[in-house]
Design an enzyme around this catalytic site. Structure first.
Site, PDB file in Angstrom:
ATOM      1  N   LYS A 188     -19.142  30.101 -28.862  1.00 20.43           N
ATOM      2  CA  LYS A 188     -19.419  29.288 -27.297  1.00 20.43           C
ATOM      3  C   LYS A 188     -18.732  29.820 -26.144  1.00 20.43           C
ATOM      4  O   LYS A 188     -17.521  30.197 -26.182  1.00 20.43           O
ATOM      5  CB  LYS A 188     -19.193  27.813 -27.337  1.00 20.43           C
ATOM      6  CG  LYS A 188     -20.240  27.194 -28.270  1.00 20.43           C
ATOM      7  CD  LYS A 188     -21.418  27.215 -27.691  1.00 20.43           C
ATOM      8  CE  LYS A 188     -21.898  26.314 -26.713  1.00 20.43           C
ATOM      9  NZ  LYS A 188     -21.704  24.777 -26.927  1.00 20.43           N
TER      10      LYS A 188
ATOM     11  N   SER B 206       0.902  -1.110   0.071  1.00 18.50           N
ATOM     12  CA  SER B 206       0.015   0.180   0.088  1.00 18.50           C
ATOM     13  C   SER B 206       0.874   1.289   0.128  1.00 18.50           C
ATOM     14  O   SER B 206       0.092   2.293   0.168  1.00 18.50           O
ATOM     15  CB  SER B 206      -0.946   0.165   1.043  1.00 18.50           C
ATOM     16  OG  SER B 206      -0.106  -0.100   2.366  1.00 18.50           O
TER      17      SER B 206
ATOM     18  N   ASN C 232      -1.538  -1.820  13.102  1.00 19.84           N
ATOM     19  CA  ASN C 232      -2.958  -1.652  12.938  1.00 19.84           C
ATOM     20  C   ASN C 232      -3.340  -0.200  13.700  1.00 19.84           C
ATOM     21  O   ASN C 232      -4.158   0.506  13.527  1.00 19.84           O
ATOM     22  CB  ASN C 232      -3.637  -2.854  13.728  1.00 19.84           C
ATOM     23  CG  ASN C 232      -3.626  -4.151  12.938  1.00 19.84           C
ATOM     24  OD1 ASN C 232      -3.065  -4.029  11.708  1.00 19.84           O
ATOM     25  ND2 ASN C 232      -3.865  -5.074  13.493  1.00 19.84           N
TER      26      ASN C 232
ATOM     27  N   GLU D 149     -19.823  22.279 -14.415  1.00 15.30           N
ATOM     28  CA  GLU D 149     -20.128  21.108 -14.850  1.00 15.30           C
ATOM     29  C   GLU D 149     -19.218  19.939 -14.276  1.00 15.30           C
ATOM     30  O   GLU D 149     -19.741  18.715 -13.914  1.00 15.30           O
ATOM     31  CB  GLU D 149     -20.124  20.867 -16.400  1.00 15.30           C
ATOM     32  CG  GLU D 149     -21.294  21.890 -17.199  1.00 15.30           C
ATOM     33  CD  GLU D 149     -20.814  22.138 -18.537  1.00 15.30           C
ATOM     34  OE1 GLU D 149     -21.516  21.368 -19.227  1.00 15.30           O
ATOM     35  OE2 GLU D 149     -20.204  22.812 -18.887  1.00 15.30           O
TER      36      GLU D 149
ATOM     37  N   LYS E  54      -7.867   4.422   2.564  1.00 15.38           N
ATOM     38  CA  LYS E  54      -7.238   5.696   2.595  1.00 15.38           C
ATOM     39  C   LYS E  54      -7.293   6.253   1.038  1.00 15.38           C
ATOM     40  O   LYS E  54      -7.432   7.519   0.997  1.00 15.38           O
ATOM     41  CB  LYS E  54      -5.568   5.307   2.802  1.00 15.38           C
ATOM     42  CG  LYS E  54      -5.218   5.277   4.236  1.00 15.38           C
ATOM     43  CD  LYS E  54      -4.010   4.648   4.652  1.00 15.38           C
ATOM     44  CE  LYS E  54      -3.915   3.190   4.377  1.00 15.38           C
ATOM     45  NZ  LYS E  54      -4.780   2.470   5.241  1.00 15.38           N
TER      46      LYS E  54
ATOM     47  N   TYR F 176      -9.227  -5.562  13.217  1.00 13.40           N
ATOM     48  CA  TYR F 176      -8.664  -5.071  12.048  1.00 13.40           C
ATOM     49  C   TYR F 176      -8.807  -6.189  10.930  1.00 13.40           C
ATOM     50  O   TYR F 176      -8.547  -7.360  11.109  1.00 13.40           O
ATOM     51  CB  TYR F 176      -7.316  -4.635  12.163  1.00 13.40           C
ATOM     52  CG  TYR F 176      -6.570  -4.442  11.007  1.00 13.40           C
ATOM     53  CD1 TYR F 176      -6.654  -3.214  10.345  1.00 13.40           C
ATOM     54  CD2 TYR F 176      -5.893  -5.356  10.123  1.00 13.40           C
ATOM     55  CE1 TYR F 176      -6.045  -2.921   9.285  1.00 13.40           C
ATOM     56  CE2 TYR F 176      -5.241  -4.914   8.851  1.00 13.40           C
ATOM     57  CZ  TYR F 176      -5.390  -3.727   8.432  1.00 13.40           C
ATOM     58  OH  TYR F 176      -4.653  -3.302   7.421  1.00 13.40           O
TER      59      TYR F 176
ATOM     60  N   SER G  89     -15.368  26.680 -27.219  1.00 16.69           N
ATOM     61  CA  SER G  89     -15.441  25.423 -27.831  1.00 16.69           C
ATOM     62  C   SER G  89     -14.273  25.436 -29.017  1.00 16.69           C
ATOM     63  O   SER G  89     -13.850  26.307 -29.639  1.00 16.69           O
ATOM     64  CB  SER G  89     -16.641  25.499 -28.604  1.00 16.69           C
ATOM     65  OG  SER G  89     -16.870  24.372 -29.868  1.00 16.69           O
TER      66      SER G  89
ATOM     67  N   THR H  76     -40.234  26.706  -8.125  1.00 18.41           N
ATOM     68  CA  THR H  76     -40.524  25.454  -7.767  1.00 18.41           C
ATOM     69  C   THR H  76     -40.797  24.454  -8.808  1.00 18.41           C
ATOM     70  O   THR H  76     -41.445  24.942  -9.657  1.00 18.41           O
ATOM     71  CB  THR H  76     -41.679  25.445  -6.485  1.00 18.41           C
ATOM     72  OG1 THR H  76     -42.954  25.875  -7.317  1.00 18.41           O
ATOM     73  CG2 THR H  76     -41.378  26.236  -5.647  1.00 18.41           C
ATOM     74  N   HIS H  77     -40.553  23.304  -8.964  1.00 18.35           N
ATOM     75  CA  HIS H  77     -40.578  22.480  -9.744  1.00 18.35           C
ATOM     76  C   HIS H  77     -39.818  23.068 -11.376  1.00 18.35           C
ATOM     77  O   HIS H  77     -40.409  22.837 -12.550  1.00 18.35           O
ATOM     78  CB  HIS H  77     -41.927  22.041 -10.328  1.00 18.35           C
ATOM     79  CG  HIS H  77     -42.871  22.039  -9.066  1.00 18.35           C
ATOM     80  ND1 HIS H  77     -42.928  20.430  -8.706  1.00 18.35           N
ATOM     81  CD2 HIS H  77     -43.475  22.759  -8.442  1.00 18.35           C
ATOM     82  CE1 HIS H  77     -43.664  20.362  -7.689  1.00 18.35           C
ATOM     83  NE2 HIS H  77     -44.178  21.610  -7.364  1.00 18.35           N
TER      84      HIS H  77
HETATM   85  N1  ARG Z   1      -1.033  -1.163   5.240  1.00 20.08           N
HETATM   86  C1  ARG Z   1      -1.798  -1.580   6.110  1.00 20.08           C
HETATM   87  C2  ARG Z   1      -3.178  -0.724   6.307  1.00 20.08           C
HETATM   88  O1  ARG Z   1      -3.151   0.373   5.536  1.00 20.08           O
HETATM   89  C3  ARG Z   1      -1.327  -1.508   7.529  1.00 20.08           C
HETATM   90  C4  ARG Z   1      -1.749  -2.273   8.520  1.00 20.08           C
HETATM   91  C5  ARG Z   1      -1.396  -3.907   8.298  1.00 20.08           C
HETATM   92  N2  ARG Z   1      -1.948  -4.622   9.298  1.00 20.08           N
HETATM   93  C6  ARG Z   1      -1.652  -5.820   9.143  1.00 20.08           C
HETATM   94  N3  ARG Z   1      -2.274  -6.696  10.114  1.00 20.08           N
HETATM   95  N4  ARG Z   1      -1.330  -6.318   8.147  1.00 20.08           N
HETATM   96  O2  ARG Z   1      -4.138  -0.988   6.601  1.00 20.08           O
END
Ligand code: ARG
Length: 466
Positions: A282, A22, A109, A289, A324, A316, A276, A154-155
């Site tokens: 335009k 990650s 964790n 948008e 994330k 966990y 455009s 309204t509407h």
């Molecule tokens: N990269 C993991 C996360 O973002 C960190 C926690 C990993 N914990 C584990 N028990 N493998 O959640």
């Protein structure tokens, strides 16, 4: 590179290893994770979990890393599994066995949970400031439109006269609530997960109160399993972003409509409109948008977060690693959209004359005609029937209500007889500015109320800036 948890003989498939990594996403938490690590290491030293000299060396290196990380100068080993692993690996590279002591009494964790909360704490503040900026941009535009009568809808059908300023203050009301949502969510998120370790705390004399205090949290999370398995702070932040974006999308939709030739209420200046590549005439409201489009993306982040949590056993689970990307995207998108919104609003060139013209067509004074009769003592339903008959008559004849004489009114409905006279009273009553000016209840479009509300909202934005 061997993973933190790997021992000789383990043979993780390289593709699985790559799949699990990650770092590309969570490297963004480097400063927050270093702050969490500093709090943890200080506590390890103070409680004799590691020798004082080791804690001091760790603190020194972590501070050095934090300084470099804040300047974006800390080289991060791209091969690390995640940002948490990188910090331990880097400390070990710098300090040998000293670095290997850092993980006593903690787990990735609780590490990731605290880093995310620190990010959310500053991220909420950033979004709240951007909301205040957007509100100020809207108030600047509103200040020029306090007497600019326009149709309220309204509407999407012309309904009753309001003012441009009053309409814009409706936007601010939503943004003010959004601000409150980020503040409330941040208050609930203000608990420190650190010391929960993997799920059950630690058998070592870890002091959760001390680490919470040193990171500026009022208290540690109440339950170690909840502290590492809970992502309410992420969900609430994303929910606040999604609702904020829903509002911004509605504003964007209105600006898009207003800038069309069909409405012609505003022109979008060249700072916030595009041409455009093929149609030379335009002027397109692209930023509006795109804000509308990006709202879908933020709602998607919220749905992703809720869906990833709904089946998870405590505490966990690796699913949570996906949190994330969703949180960062909601944060970045909301901030980007608020910035664009403020510029877009400042680039609007309102056509007050066109708004007033639109308000004077379509019998927007019909309710006021009925209210005129109510003020003279008639029951509302009778007054409504009389006004409806008058409007029907005028549509048939192609005339305005104000051009009817007292005799004409009386011929349309008996309720008018003796009540509407040819003394100009009704004509004055039905003038657009009079219709708006009478609506002076709290929150109404009357200029006096709108000016008060602008002043109140200015105080809100000043307060939001601290
Ligand atoms: N990269 C993991 C996360 O973002 C960190 C926690 C990993 N914990 C584990 N028990 N493998 O959640």
């Amino acid at each position: 590179m061997a993973r933190l948890w790997e021992t000789a003989g383990s043979e993780l498939d390289p593709a699985i290893d790559g799949f699990l990594r990650s770092l590309p996403v969570d490297v963004r938490l480097l400063p927050e994770d270093l702050e969490g690590s500093l709090a943890h290491v200080g506590m390890l030293g103070a409680n004799g979990i590691v020798p004082r000299e080791v804690a001091e060396a760790l603190t020194r290196e972590l501070r050095d890393m934090l300084g470099s990380a804040r300047d974006g100068r800390l080289p991060v080993d791209p091969d690390s599994e995640d940002v948490h692993s990188f910090i331990e690996e880097e400390l070990t590279r710098r300090l040998g066995d000293g670095g290997k002591s850092v993980h006593a009494g903690r787990s990735r964790n609780d590490q990731v949970a605290v880093a995310l909360r620190l990010f959310l704490r500053s991220g909420s503040k950033r979004v709240m400031l951007a909301i205040a900026d957007a509100v100020d941009a809207i108030l600047d535009l509103a200040s020029g439109g306090i007497h600019a009568v326009m149709p309220g809808y309204t509407h999407l059908q012309r309904a009753q006269p309001v003012t441009f300023a009053h309409h814009l203050l409706a936007w601010c009301a939503g943004l003010e609530r959004d601000h409150g949502r980020f503040r409330d969510a941040a208050a609930r998120a203000d608990e420190c997960p650190l010391g929960s370790c993997a799920l059950a705390g630690s058998g070592l004399p870890v002091d959760r109160e001390a680490t919470a205090r040193s990171l500026g949290f009022p208290r540690p999370g109440r339950n170690t399993m909840d502290a590492v398995g809970d992502r309410d702070a992420c969900s609430e932040f994303a929910a606040a972003c999604a609702l904020l974006m829903t509002h911004c999308s509605r504003f964007a939709e209105e600006m898009t409509l207003w800038s069309s030739s069909e409405f012609g209420f505003v022109r979008v200046g060249t700072r916030a409109s595009t041409g455009s590549s093929v149609m030379p005439q335009k002027r397109n409201p692209d930023p509006a948008e795109l804000i509308r489009g990006k709202a879908g993306r933020v709602i998607g982040s919220l749905v992703a977060l809720l869906t990833m949590q709904k089946g998870l056993p405590y505490a966990y689970d690796r699913d949570l690693q996906e949190d994330k990307a969703a949180v960062f995207d909601a944060h970045d998108t909301a901030l980007g959209c608020l910035g664009a919104l403020a510029i877009l609003v400042r680039a609007l060139e309102p056509d007050h004359a066109r708004m007033r013209e639109a308000a004077s067509e379509g019998f927007l004074d019909a309710t006021d005609l009925a209210e005129f009769l109510v003020a003279k003592g008639l029951p509302f339903r009778t007054a409504y029937a009389a006004a409806k008959a008058a409007v029907g008559h005028c549509i048939g004849e192609g005339i305005r209500i104000s051009s009817l004489t007292a005799a004409g009114f009386a011929g349309i409905h008996p309720a008018f007889a003796g009540v509407v006279r040819d003394d100009g009273e009704l004509a004055l009553y039905l003038e657009l500015d009079a219709c708006v000016g009478r609506r002076a209840q709290t929150g109404g479009p009357a200029p006096v109320r709108v000016m008060e509300e602008i002043a109140r909202l200015r105080a809100f934005t000043a307060d939001a800036r601290g």
